[in-house]
Design an enzyme around this catalytic site. Structure first.
Site, PDB file in Angstrom:
ATOM      1  N   GLU A  24       9.519  16.636  14.774  1.00 15.55           N
ATOM      2  CA  GLU A  24       9.923  16.577  13.528  1.00 15.55           C
ATOM      3  C   GLU A  24       8.797  17.238  12.795  1.00 15.55           C
ATOM      4  OE1 GLU A  24       8.695  12.776  11.297  1.00 15.55           O
ATOM      5  OE2 GLU A  24      10.643  12.793  10.226  1.00 15.55           O
ATOM      6  N   GLU A  77      10.474   1.721  10.103  1.00 18.98           N
ATOM      7  CA  GLU A  77      11.327   3.008   9.860  1.00 18.98           C
ATOM      8  C   GLU A  77      10.586   4.130  10.172  1.00 18.98           C
ATOM      9  OE1 GLU A  77      14.294   2.107   8.829  1.00 18.98           O
ATOM     10  OE2 GLU A  77      14.329   0.230   8.397  1.00 18.98           O
ATOM     11  N   LYS A  97       0.963  -1.027  -0.023  1.00 21.34           N
ATOM     12  CA  LYS A  97       0.010  -0.111  -0.081  1.00 21.34           C
ATOM     13  C   LYS A  97       0.947   1.029  -0.244  1.00 21.34           C
ATOM     14  CE  LYS A  97      -1.699   2.942   2.907  1.00 21.34           C
ATOM     15  NZ  LYS A  97      -1.968   4.184   2.036  1.00 21.34           N
ATOM     16  N   CYS A 117      13.883  11.421   5.489  1.00 23.61           N
ATOM     17  CA  CYS A 117      13.552  11.406   6.847  1.00 23.61           C
ATOM     18  C   CYS A 117      14.992  11.463   7.498  1.00 23.61           C
ATOM     19  CB  CYS A 117      13.366   9.899   7.297  1.00 23.61           C
ATOM     20  SG  CYS A 117      14.313   8.689   6.245  1.00 23.61           S
TER      21      CYS A 117
END
Ligand code: NDP
Length: 484
Positions: free
Chosen positions: A385, A247, A172, A281
């Protein structure tokens, strides 16, 4: 407008209930495609297809599956320009970046794992009276869930080793960036990959993603995305004892020691901060600078950032395109406003309201690269973040202070250290609590090395043999020598 379909059991098909979602180009804010808004019934069909293909696929030799990876790499390479253009259309990232990073790496992920498999030798451990053989079998059907920032790059990073080790797949992609996953499905279809080996189900995370996590017929989940979603993934899949690779997010530091080469460090810090509009990231979004070099580094850094060309992602001259969506732009802008509330000062950039639209002849989710100073390293802007084109600057007086600031983060994904003394850089890097640390470089990747994060940045490692381990189950077969 393009109509994207699911790819299940070797057939392109709409969601069973016929519902769709729009895919938006963030540079023009136009609808470019419809995708199926799939539900658990579509995931069910994909799992049935994957199961029916499992036995035949896993009974191929490793060499035969490596051959498939080579053919996929070759076919994607032929389409590299199409992949790059499509990725730019879907994400708003500069075409040059899509070519150099997204398209190139999607090809090399397949090629790398094919070559890497061929270099492996069977593992065995000899005892005085017996021999142990490490026997690998596939995990089974695995669920691969990926984010929007590096769509095909990250999907292919999982698909290649999963196929190699004999698994079948239910994947997905992010519903925000579905187009290159669709190109991969078309490519596998053109190559006549056996039906059911690779299934692609489009739709929303809480619907399709959640159904993949919950399905008892999916034995492993490799997930790349935000930490908050990672918690949902872990909470759902762990009680079912699925194999899990997570991750997740990061808040990575770029550390400029006092003996750094200023020009090199400026170049590196700009690249680390603003590649893909800060939406990698691994991006270095907090920059720690030794006080002794701050006077030379900061003005040069700010100057270089202010020279970055923000504009039409399709133009060769563009350094930074849009962020992923207008909603995401609003999130990043809210952090710029928060920085001011937290006592910060903007050295360059700012919100659209402060500086005007960076690409006035267009609409779109454009934002200037923004540099903030004066906020504490413990402030929200310096610890959360943001995942956009905004960095905070902090100074330190000695290495211990720098390490304390860096390691205070709840994240532990990546970092870079800049120094002329390579031994010092290596020693400093070894004290950073992160899955990867670069010295005098950034995003320099050898695909054989372990990749992943500590703390809130994830669980497990992928890359090279770590990917092969994740996508296989290991049985130790101990054969006793006959008594002499
Ligand atoms: P999200 O966590 O929002 O989404 C990642 C994927 O998970 C998407 O496909 C999403 O679908 C899906 N998802 C959402 N909710 C669920 C659910 N309940 N169950 C299953 N799947 C779900 O991340 P973003 O797409 O916003 O990506 C940005 C994040 O990814 C950043 O935090 C970044 O740091 C991280 N990232 C980490 C990397 C790493 O290697 N550590 C690499 C790249 C990015 P949908 O899009 O439909 O919501």
């Amino acid at each position: 407008m393009q109509e994207v379909l699911n790819y299940i059991a070797g057939e392109f098909q709409p969601a069973e209930d016929g519902t769709t979602l729009y895919d938006i180009n963030p540079a023009l804010e136009t609808q470019i495609a419809t995708i199926p808004r799939s539900k658990s019934s579509d995931v069910e069909k994909a799992v049935v297809a994957a199961h029916s293909a499992q036995k035949a696929w896993s009974s191929l030799t490793l060499e035969m599956r490596a051959g498939w990876l080579d053919r996929i790499a070759d076919a994607l390479e032929v389409k590299a320009e199409h992949i790059a253009q499509t990725e730019t259309l879907d994400t708003g990232k500069p075409l040059s970046l899509s070519r150099r990073v997204d398209a190139a790496r999607s090809v090399s992920n397949f090629r790398f794992f094919a070559d890497f498999a061929r270099q492996q030798t069977p593992e065995s451990f000899e005892m005085d009276d017996a021999m142990n053989y490490v026997h690998r079998t596939p995990v089974g059907t695995v669920g691969l869930i990926t984010p929007w920032n590096l769509p095909l790059y990250l999907l292919s990073w999982k698909v290649a080793p999963a196929l190699l080790m004999g698994n079948t797949i239910v994947a997905k992609p992010s519903e925000i960036t579905p187009l290159t996953a669709n190109i991969l499905a078309q490519t596998l279809d053109e190559l006549d990959l056996p039906a059911g080996v690779f299934n692609l189900v489009h739709g929303l995370g809480p619907e399709v993603g959640q159904a993949i996590l919950e399905h008892p017929g999916i034995q492993g989940i490799s997930f790349t995305g935000g930490t908050a979603t990672g918690r949902i993934v872990a909470r759902t899949a762990a009680p079912m004892f699925k194999k899990l690779s997570l991750e997740l997010g990061g808040k990575n530091a770029t550390i400029i020691l006092e003996d750094a080469d200023v020009e090199l460090a400026v170049q590196g810090a700009v690249k680390a901060a603003f590649t893909n509009s800060g939406q990698v990231c691994l991006c270095g979004s907090r920059i720690m600078i030794h006080e002794a070099i701050a006077e030379a580094f900061i003005p040069a850094f700010v100057q270089r950032v202010s020279e970055l060309k923000v504009g039409d992602p399709m133009l060769e001259s563009t350094d930074m395109g849009t962020v992923i969506s207008y909603e995401h732009l609003q999130k990043v802008e809210s952090y710029i406003e928060l920085a001011l509330e937290e006592g910060g000062k903007i050295l360059t950039g700012g919100t659209q309201a402060m500086t005007g639209h960076p690409h006035p002849e267009a609409r779109g989710a454009y934002l200037r690269p923004t540099v903030v100073t004066g906020v504490s390293s413990a402030s929200r802007c310096a610890t959360e973040e943001i995942f956009g084109p905004m960095v905070t600057l902090h100074t330190f007086t000695d290495e211990q202070q720098a390490l304390d600031m860096v390691n205070a983060s709840e994240y532990g994904l990546a970092g870079s250290v800049w120094t002329k003394d390579l031994e010092r850089g290596r020693a400093f890097a070894s004290q950073i609590e992160s899955g990867i640390v670069w010295v005098n470089t950034w995003l320099h990747r050898d695909l054989r090395t372990p990749f992943g994060g500590m703390k809130l940045s994830g669980v497990g490692r992928e890359g090279g043999r770590w990917s092969m381990d994740f996508f296989s189950e290991l049985t130790n077969i101990c054969v006793k020598h006959p008594d002499q």
